[in-house]
Design a protein around this motif. Structure first.
Motif, PDB file in Angstrom:
ATOM      1  N   GLY A 503      -4.659  -8.317  15.204  1.00 52.49           N
ATOM      2  CA  GLY A 503      -3.903  -6.955  15.547  1.00 52.49           C
ATOM      3  C   GLY A 503      -2.831  -6.025  14.708  1.00 52.49           C
ATOM      4  N   VAL A 504      -3.180  -6.795  12.743  1.00 50.18           N
ATOM      5  CA  VAL A 504      -2.643  -6.241  12.284  1.00 50.18           C
ATOM      6  C   VAL A 504      -3.123  -5.169  11.228  1.00 50.18           C
ATOM      7  N   VAL A 505      -2.324  -4.517  11.466  1.00 52.11           N
ATOM      8  CA  VAL A 505      -2.851  -2.719  10.266  1.00 52.11           C
ATOM      9  C   VAL A 505      -2.122  -2.802   9.003  1.00 52.11           C
ATOM     10  N   PRO A 506      -3.071  -2.890   8.079  1.00 49.22           N
ATOM     11  CA  PRO A 506      -2.053  -2.556   6.577  1.00 49.22           C
ATOM     12  C   PRO A 506      -1.850  -1.481   5.986  1.00 49.22           C
ATOM     13  N   ASP A 507      -1.035  -1.372   4.869  1.00 46.53           N
ATOM     14  CA  ASP A 507      -0.911   0.091   4.820  1.00 46.53           C
ATOM     15  C   ASP A 507      -2.466   0.502   4.053  1.00 46.53           C
ATOM     16  N   LEU A 508      -3.056  -0.331   3.396  1.00 47.63           N
ATOM     17  CA  LEU A 508      -4.421  -0.074   2.321  1.00 47.63           C
ATOM     18  C   LEU A 508      -5.285  -1.094   2.601  1.00 47.63           C
ATOM     19  N   THR A 509      -6.068  -0.898   2.219  1.00 50.41           N
ATOM     20  CA  THR A 509      -7.079  -2.684   2.282  1.00 50.41           C
ATOM     21  C   THR A 509      -8.095  -1.604   1.194  1.00 50.41           C
ATOM     22  N   ARG A 528      -3.205   8.011   4.046  1.00 53.50           N
ATOM     23  CA  ARG A 528      -3.371   8.852   2.501  1.00 53.50           C
ATOM     24  C   ARG A 528      -2.046   9.489   1.582  1.00 53.50           C
ATOM     25  N   GLU A 529      -1.280   9.080   2.413  1.00 56.71           N
ATOM     26  CA  GLU A 529      -0.295   9.344   0.974  1.00 56.71           C
ATOM     27  C   GLU A 529       0.306   8.108   0.188  1.00 56.71           C
ATOM     28  N   ILE A 530      -0.475   7.091   0.702  1.00 55.23           N
ATOM     29  CA  ILE A 530      -0.430   6.008  -0.646  1.00 55.23           C
ATOM     30  C   ILE A 530      -2.360   6.402  -1.343  1.00 55.23           C
ATOM     31  N   VAL A 531      -3.098   6.429  -0.925  1.00 55.44           N
ATOM     32  CA  VAL A 531      -3.755   6.690  -1.126  1.00 55.44           C
ATOM     33  C   VAL A 531      -4.239   7.699  -2.417  1.00 55.44           C
ATOM     34  N   ASP A 532      -3.297   8.671  -1.815  1.00 62.51           N
ATOM     35  CA  ASP A 532      -2.857   9.548  -2.808  1.00 62.51           C
ATOM     36  C   ASP A 532      -2.444   9.000  -4.542  1.00 62.51           C
ATOM     37  N   VAL A 533      -1.789   8.181  -4.154  1.00 60.61           N
ATOM     38  CA  VAL A 533      -1.116   7.958  -5.744  1.00 60.61           C
ATOM     39  C   VAL A 533      -1.908   7.339  -6.431  1.00 60.61           C
ATOM     40  N   ALA A 534      -3.040   6.732  -6.252  1.00 54.88           N
ATOM     41  CA  ALA A 534      -3.521   6.355  -6.591  1.00 54.88           C
ATOM     42  C   ALA A 534      -5.420   7.049  -7.112  1.00 54.88           C
ATOM     43  N   ARG A 535      -5.025   8.039  -6.135  1.00 56.20           N
ATOM     44  CA  ARG A 535      -6.807   8.767  -6.483  1.00 56.20           C
ATOM     45  C   ARG A 535      -6.327  10.009  -7.920  1.00 56.20           C
ATOM     46  N   SER A 536      -8.047   9.515  -8.146  1.00 59.77           N
ATOM     47  CA  SER A 536      -7.732  10.156  -9.958  1.00 59.77           C
ATOM     48  C   SER A 536      -7.674  11.896  -9.626  1.00 59.77           C
ATOM     49  N   SER A 537      -7.380  12.598 -10.880  1.00 60.66           N
ATOM     50  CA  SER A 537      -6.876  13.321 -10.894  1.00 60.66           C
ATOM     51  C   SER A 537      -8.403  14.347 -11.891  1.00 60.66           C
ATOM     52  N   ASP A 538      -8.932  13.193 -12.387  1.00 60.50           N
ATOM     53  CA  ASP A 538      -9.947  13.350 -13.225  1.00 60.50           C
ATOM     54  C   ASP A 538      -9.077  13.957 -14.667  1.00 60.50           C
ATOM     55  N   ASP A 539      -8.271  13.569 -14.994  1.00 59.57           N
ATOM     56  CA  ASP A 539      -7.853  13.962 -16.495  1.00 59.57           C
ATOM     57  C   ASP A 539      -7.200  12.357 -16.376  1.00 59.57           C
ATOM     58  N   PRO A 540      -7.318  11.688 -17.038  1.00 57.99           N
ATOM     59  CA  PRO A 540      -7.776  10.366 -17.346  1.00 57.99           C
ATOM     60  C   PRO A 540      -5.787   9.736 -18.231  1.00 57.99           C
TER      61      PRO A 540
END
Length: 575
Positions: A503-509, A528-540
């Motif tokens: 019953g332990v849900v992480p913020d990110l898997t 979502r806000e944590i995933v967006d921190v790592a989401r690519s902008s397509d500009d490396p």
């Protein structure tokens, strides 16, 4: 032959015993203790290499023997009588097959150290390189064979009259140790062992093993790089923190046993050198302990379970990996498990005294003997390494406790060559399952970016629901994101694994797999806000400067996700 050797043994024993009694009777109590120590050292020296080896091991046990005995027996580690200069010159030239002057520019015929089997000389090769030359003493091979034949006779006689000795297969144990001692006169074998350990420690921060000149070495002569350090027998001259030095010795031995699977088998003070900067230099690889991958796994998993107080798991692992002749154990496993569990709890948990390897093995062996069982051959060799290591480490730092200190405060290490040193240094490592260790999160809360629970095989660690829930609560209280790597939650983001069972849900898997045909597949799931921190902008370039890398085993970040999507799109259009 045995009758002659037994007569010699008895004669020498009687002679030295009479001398010890006579001298001791004429001296005060302190002097008598010294006289007895001198008697023992002289007796062991006269009896030959096998007995000297026993004395070397005893010299590390300052926790068992009086200080006067330890001081006297230390002489056996590097100051045993050696061959004379003429004898040495003849031996070196004979083993080289040519005059020593054709190989060495200089050769000091007076050895810098002399132990039970060989003596060591400093020399210079024709090109100017300084080397150390280890020379097997003339007659040592025969002396060892004679000593062992006498002792074998005595052991077999003891086994014949003693049921306890037969139960322990004393003669078989002796034969196993005899093989180890006999191998010590083979410098070619020692050179190969030394080269293997040197490669394992190549680039290490503080462990050094001298390089071997195999081309001019042979069965009786080992030529190696000269190491310049302070001998372990002259420990007082080392200007380095004693506690750290003892810890480094322990870490080096454990690294060889638990990770490399090839370990120095005789780590007494005569076989180590130190520098004022805390370097450890290992020499004399005549005895090595080799563990298979299965044995390394068994040893590591057993002690891991003990430190976590998982006694049933520890008992099963110890019994499966290191116990032989277990018929009686299998018939009465419950009773056996209770007896072994009592020993483990006493030494790993209840005892407030300093850890004692010799007491631990004594108590374990008593239980095994009661059930007609015994250690495996390799575990016997591991026991000898532990005993020597503990004895020397305790001479360096009498306060050392091998199962205290950093047991629940592990240090980060680089997982691969080329790892960023700053990333390693700025990583806080916690012991999984140790709730008290979670307080370290509070101490470093202002510095933490996130807490990552790394993969751990189910055969090593169980699902610790209480710990995982406490971890979740601590992260919530501190406002620190909790990240699960794939094996913690299984390859299931929405169901199964820790999220359902605990019953332990992480913020990110973070997830990563290689699926059919070798196609890498990576994914991240969570807030979502944590995933967006790592989401690519397509500009490396923008990503490098502004984004965070989030990845699992197969780098399950937005870049690999985009690459995988592109591969699938291409395959769909070009089946």
């Amino acid at each position: 032959m045995i009758a002659v050797d037994l007569f010699r043994f008895t004669t020498l024993l009687a002679y030295h015993a009479l001398a010890a009694v006579s001298l001791g009777a004429l001296r005060p109590a302190g002097g008598r203790e010294r006289a007895h120590a001198v008697w023992l050292r002289r007796f062991l020296t006269r009896m030959g290499p096998v007995y000297v080896k026993v004395g070397q091991i005893l010299a590390t046990r300052s926790d068992l023997l009086p200080a006067a005995w330890i001081e006297e027996l230390k002489v056996l580690q590097d100051a045993v009588p050696h061959m004379g200069e003429r004898e040495t010159r003849r031996a070196v030239s004979r083993h080289l097959g040519r005059p020593l002057e054709e190989v060495f520019e200089t050769f000091d015929l007076t050895p810098v150290a002399s132990a039970s089997i060989a003596q060591v000389h400093f020399a210079t090769l024709a090109g100017g390189e300084e080397v150390a030359v280890k020379l097997v003493k003339d007659g040592v091979a025969r002396s060892i064979a004679v000593n062992l034949s006498l002792l074998r006779f005595v052991v077999r006689a003891v086994e014949w009259v003693s049921p306890a000795a037969r139960q322990l297969l004393l003669a078989r144990r002796f034969d196993e140790l005899s093989a180890l001692l006999s191998a010590q006169v083979d410098m070619e074998l020692e050179g190969r062992n030394q080269l293997e350990v040197a490669l394992n420690f190549d680039g290490h921060g503080y462990v050094r093993v001298p390089a071997v000149h195999a081309g001019i070495s042979n069965r009786n002569l080992l030529v190696m790089e000269r190491v310049k350090g302070i001998p372990g027998v002259r420990l007082a001259g080392v200007r380095f923190d004693r506690a750290k030095l003892a810890q480094r010795l322990q870490d080096a031995i454990y690294t060889m046993l638990y990770m490399h699977g090839v370990c120095h088998g005789d780590p007494h003070p005569g076989n180590l050198f130190f520098s004022d900067e805390g370097e450890l230099m290992l020499v004399d690889f005549g005895i090595t302990v080799r563990l298979s991958e299965e044995e390394k796994w068994g040893l590591s998993s057993f002690y891991y379970a003990c430190t976590r107080r998982e006694w049933k798991l520890a008992i099963d692992r110890f019994t499966d990996h290191f116990v032989e002749a277990r018929e009686e154990i299998d018939r009465h496993y419950g009773e056996y498990a209770r007896a072994i569990g009592k020993v483990l709890r006493h030494h790993f948990d209840e005892s407030t005294n300093q850890w004692s390897t010799i007491a631990y093995f004594r108590d374990i062996n008593a239980v095994l003997t009661r059930f007609g069982a015994r250690y495996s051959h390799n575990f016997t060799k591991v026991e000898l390494v532990f005993l020597s290591c503990e004895g020397f480490a305790r001479q360096i730092d009498p306060a050392i406790d091998i199962f205290s200190g950093e047991k629940f405060s592990p240090r980060p290490v680089a997982g691969t060559l080329g790892s960023d040193p700053q990333s390693v240094e700025r990583t806080l490592v916690l012991q999984y399952g140790h709730r008290e260790g979670l307080e370290r999160l509070r101490e470093h809360a202002d510095e933490l970016a996130c807490v990552v629970v790394e993969p751990m095989p189910a055969s090593v660690a169980k699902m610790d629901v209480t710990f995982l829930r406490a971890l979740r609560e601590q992260c919530d209280a501190l406002g620190v994101p909790l990240v699960f790597d794939e094996v913690v939650s299984g390859f299931r983001v929405a169901y199964g694994g820790a999220q359902t069972l605990a019953g332990v849900v992480p913020d990110l898997t973070c997830l990563g797999k290689i699926i059919g045909g070798g196609l890498p597949c990576g994914a991240v799931a969570g807030r979502r806000e944590i995933v967006d921190v790592a989401r690519s902008s397509d500009d490396p370039f923008f990503d490098y400067e502004n984004k965070a890398f989030v990845g699992g085993t197969m780098s399950g970040n937005s870049i690999s996700c985009a690459a995988g999507s592109a591969v699938l799109a291409y395959l769909k259009g070009a089946p």
